[in-house]
Design a protein around this motif. Structure first.
Motif, PDB file in Angstrom:
ATOM      1  N   ALA A 200       0.828  -1.210   0.000  1.00 55.00           N
ATOM      2  CA  ALA A 200       0.000   0.000   0.000  1.00 55.00           C
ATOM      3  C   ALA A 200       0.865   1.264   0.000  1.00 55.00           C
ATOM      4  CB  ALA A 200      -0.925  -0.003   1.212  1.00 55.00           C
ATOM      5  N   LEU A 201       2.046   1.198   0.618  1.00 60.01           N
ATOM      6  CA  LEU A 201       2.918   2.367   0.710  1.00 60.01           C
ATOM      7  C   LEU A 201       3.881   2.485  -0.458  1.00 60.01           C
ATOM      8  CD1 LEU A 201       3.864   2.128   4.506  1.00 60.01           C
ATOM      9  CD2 LEU A 201       2.178   3.657   3.467  1.00 60.01           C
ATOM     10  N   LEU A 202       4.100   1.386  -1.164  1.00 56.36           N
ATOM     11  CA  LEU A 202       5.138   1.351  -2.193  1.00 56.36           C
ATOM     12  C   LEU A 202       4.970   2.390  -3.299  1.00 56.36           C
ATOM     13  CD1 LEU A 202       7.717  -0.253  -2.767  1.00 56.36           C
ATOM     14  CD2 LEU A 202       6.364  -1.735  -4.266  1.00 56.36           C
ATOM     15  N   PRO A 203       3.743   2.677  -3.790  1.00 58.18           N
ATOM     16  CA  PRO A 203       3.620   3.673  -4.871  1.00 58.18           C
ATOM     17  C   PRO A 203       4.211   5.037  -4.529  1.00 58.18           C
ATOM     18  CG  PRO A 203       1.575   2.441  -4.639  1.00 58.18           C
ATOM     19  CD  PRO A 203       2.437   2.042  -3.482  1.00 58.18           C
ATOM     20  N   PHE A 204       4.294   5.373  -3.244  1.00 56.01           N
ATOM     21  CA  PHE A 204       4.813   6.690  -2.853  1.00 56.01           C
ATOM     22  C   PHE A 204       6.343   6.760  -2.934  1.00 56.01           C
ATOM     23  CE2 PHE A 204       0.762   6.136  -0.606  1.00 56.01           C
ATOM     24  CZ  PHE A 204       0.080   7.270  -1.044  1.00 56.01           C
ATOM     25  N   VAL A 205       7.013   5.609  -2.961  1.00 56.23           N
ATOM     26  CA  VAL A 205       8.484   5.616  -2.975  1.00 56.23           C
ATOM     27  C   VAL A 205       9.050   4.741  -4.090  1.00 56.23           C
ATOM     28  CG1 VAL A 205       8.649   6.061  -0.493  1.00 56.23           C
ATOM     29  CG2 VAL A 205       8.592   3.694  -1.307  1.00 56.23           C
ATOM     30  N   TRP A 206       8.197   4.339  -5.038  1.00 54.54           N
ATOM     31  CA  TRP A 206       8.655   3.396  -6.066  1.00 54.54           C
ATOM     32  C   TRP A 206       9.798   3.989  -6.881  1.00 54.54           C
ATOM     33  CZ3 TRP A 206       8.610  -1.500  -7.175  1.00 54.54           C
ATOM     34  CH2 TRP A 206       9.035  -1.914  -8.450  1.00 54.54           C
ATOM     35  N   GLN A 207      10.772   3.147  -7.165  1.00 52.83           N
ATOM     36  CA  GLN A 207      11.853   3.531  -8.051  1.00 52.83           C
ATOM     37  C   GLN A 207      12.267   2.325  -8.872  1.00 52.83           C
ATOM     38  OE1 GLN A 207      14.586   3.784  -4.272  1.00 52.83           O
ATOM     39  NE2 GLN A 207      15.923   3.882  -6.043  1.00 52.83           N
ATOM     40  N   ALA A 208      12.790   2.565 -10.057  1.00 60.08           N
ATOM     41  CA  ALA A 208      13.213   1.470 -10.913  1.00 60.08           C
ATOM     42  C   ALA A 208      14.429   0.779 -10.319  1.00 60.08           C
ATOM     43  CB  ALA A 208      13.532   1.996 -12.313  1.00 60.08           C
ATOM     44  N   ILE A 209      14.460  -0.541 -10.421  1.00 60.96           N
ATOM     45  CA  ILE A 209      15.624  -1.304  -9.962  1.00 60.96           C
ATOM     46  C   ILE A 209      16.726  -1.118 -11.000  1.00 60.96           C
ATOM     47  CG2 ILE A 209      16.487  -3.602  -9.405  1.00 60.96           C
ATOM     48  CD1 ILE A 209      13.590  -4.305  -8.614  1.00 60.96           C
ATOM     49  N   PRO A 210      17.885  -0.603 -10.593  1.00 51.59           N
ATOM     50  CA  PRO A 210      18.880  -0.140 -11.574  1.00 51.59           C
ATOM     51  C   PRO A 210      19.539  -1.230 -12.407  1.00 51.59           C
ATOM     52  CG  PRO A 210      19.731   0.057  -9.346  1.00 51.59           C
ATOM     53  CD  PRO A 210      18.292  -0.289  -9.221  1.00 51.59           C
ATOM     54  N   ASP A 211      19.745  -2.435 -11.848  1.00 51.34           N
ATOM     55  CA  ASP A 211      20.468  -3.459 -12.601  1.00 51.34           C
ATOM     56  C   ASP A 211      20.150  -4.845 -12.044  1.00 51.34           C
ATOM     57  OD1 ASP A 211      22.074  -3.705 -10.235  1.00 51.34           O
ATOM     58  OD2 ASP A 211      23.305  -2.038 -10.957  1.00 51.34           O
TER      59      ASP A 211
END
Length: 301
Positions: A200-211
Motif C-alpha cells: 500500500a505504501l510502495l507507490p509513494f516511494v517506487w523507483q526502478a531497480i537499476p540493474d
C-alpha cells in the motif's frame, strides 16, 4: 545408554544445526540489506522481503493444509504480531545503513535480557538476583558497543535499542500465542501483514531497480528472511529452547565475519568487550529463561 538416548541426542544435534544455519541466514540478510539499501529505498527492500516471505509460505502451506493453514483463534493478535515485526524490520533496515552489521546484531542480542526486565517490571514476574545481575551486565555491554560518550555509531544506535524493547513485546506475544496457535500459521500471517502494508505504501516511494545485481540482492533478502525463520521454527520443533538458546549468539560471529568480508569493518577492543559481555550475560539469561518460562529467539527481520 538406553535405545531412546540416541534418537533424542540426534534430534538435539539436528535442532542445533538448524538453529546455527538460521543465524547464518539472518547475518546474510542483514549484510545484504546494508549493501542493497545503499542503492534503493529501504521500503522497497522491505517490500521484497515480505512479498517473498508471503508468497513462499503460501505456496508451501496451502497445498498441504488447505484452508486449515489460515485458521486462527486470535486474528487481532496475528495482525498485531505482524505489525510489530514490520516495525522492527523498518527500524532495523534503516539502522543498518548507518552502523556496522556486527555491532547492530550485538545490540539486538540484548533482547532476551529485555524480556526478563519487562517481565519483572510490567508483568510482575519474579526475577532472581542472578537474573538482575545478568540484565545489568548485558546493558553495560550495550553501552560499550553504543559508546554514548562519543563513539562512531551516533544517533543510529537509538534504533536497535528501541528494537530491543519492541522485540521483547514481540517475544512475549509470540510465546503466549504459541500455546494455542500453529507456528507456521503465525509465520504465514506475519508475511502477509508485512506484504500488504508495504504494498500500500510502495507507490509513494517506487523507483526502478537499476540493474540485475540489485535485483539479485533483493531476491536474496527475501530468501534469507524466509529461510532463516523457517529453519528457526524447525529447530525449535526438534530441540528444547534450553538446549538451543546459547547457540543463538553465533549470529554475532557470522555478522562480524560478513561485515569484515563485505565492508572491511573490524570492531575495536571496546566494542569487542561489550559484545563479549552481551553474549555472556544474554546466553546465561536465555538459558535460564528457556528452562523456566518463555522460548527465547532472536528478533526477526
Amino acid at each position: 545408554m538406553t535405545a531412546l538416548t540416541v534418537p533424542i541426542a540426534g534430534r538435539a544435534l539436528a535442532g542445533i544445526a538448524l538453529l546455527v544455519s538460521a543465524t547464518a541466514c539472518f547475518a546474510v540478510l542483514d549484510t545484504t540489506v546494508k549493501a542493497v539499501g545503499a542503492v534503493v529505498s529501504v521500503l522497497l527492500v522491505i517490500w521484497f522481503r515480505y512479498l517473498f516471505h508471503a508468497a513462499a509460505m503460501t505456496a508451501w502451506l496451502l497445498p498441504r493444509r488447505g484452508r486449515a493453514a489460515l485458521r486462527t483463534g486470535h486474528p487481532r493478535f496475528q495482525l498485531l504480531r505482524g505489525a510489530l515485526l514490520l516495525s522492527l524490520s523498518l527500524m532495523g533496515f534503516v539502522a543498518l545503513q548507518q552502523m556496522p552489521v556486527g555491532e547492530f546484531t550485538a545490540i539486538l542480542m540484548f533482547t532476551p535480557l529485555a524480556v526478563t526486565l519487562m517481565g519483572a517490571t510490567l508483568l510482575r514476574e519474579r526475577v532472581s538476583a542472578v537474573q538482575w545481575l545478568l540484565v545489568i551486565g548485558g546493558f553495560a555491554g550495550v553501552l560499550l558497543v553504543v559508546r554514548p560518550d562519543g563513539g562512531d555509531i551516533g544517533w543510529a544506535s537509538a534504533l536497535p535499542l528501541a528494537m530491543v524493547f519492541i522485540s521483547a513485546w514481540f517475544q512475549i506475544l509470540t510465546a503466549r500465542m504459541a500455546r494455542t496457535e500453529d507456528p507456521l500459521t503465525m509465520h504465514l500471517y506475519t508475511g502477509w501483514v508485512g506484504a500488504l502494508v508495504t504494498s500500500a505504501l510502495l507507490p509513494f516511494v517506487w523507483q526502478a531497480i537499476p540493474d540485475a545485481r540489485t535485483l539479485a540482492l533483493l531476491v536474496l533478502v527475501g530468501v534469507m528472511g524466509t529461510l532463516g525463520h523457517l529453519l528457526l521454527i524447525l529447530a525449535y520443533q526438534r530441540a528444547p529452547a534450553s538446549t538451543l538458546s546459547p547457540y543463538l549468539y553465533t549470529q554475532i560471529a557470522f555478522a562480524m565475519a560478513f561485515g569484515w568480508l563485505v565492508f572491511g569493518h573490524v570492531p575495536g577492543a571496546i566494542e569487542l568487550t561489550g559484545i563479549a559481555l552481551i553474549v555472556l550475560c544474554g546466553a546465561l539469561s536465555g538459558w535460564r529463561t528457556a528452562r523456566s518460562r518463555l522460548p527465547v529467539s532472536p528478533p526477526e527481520d
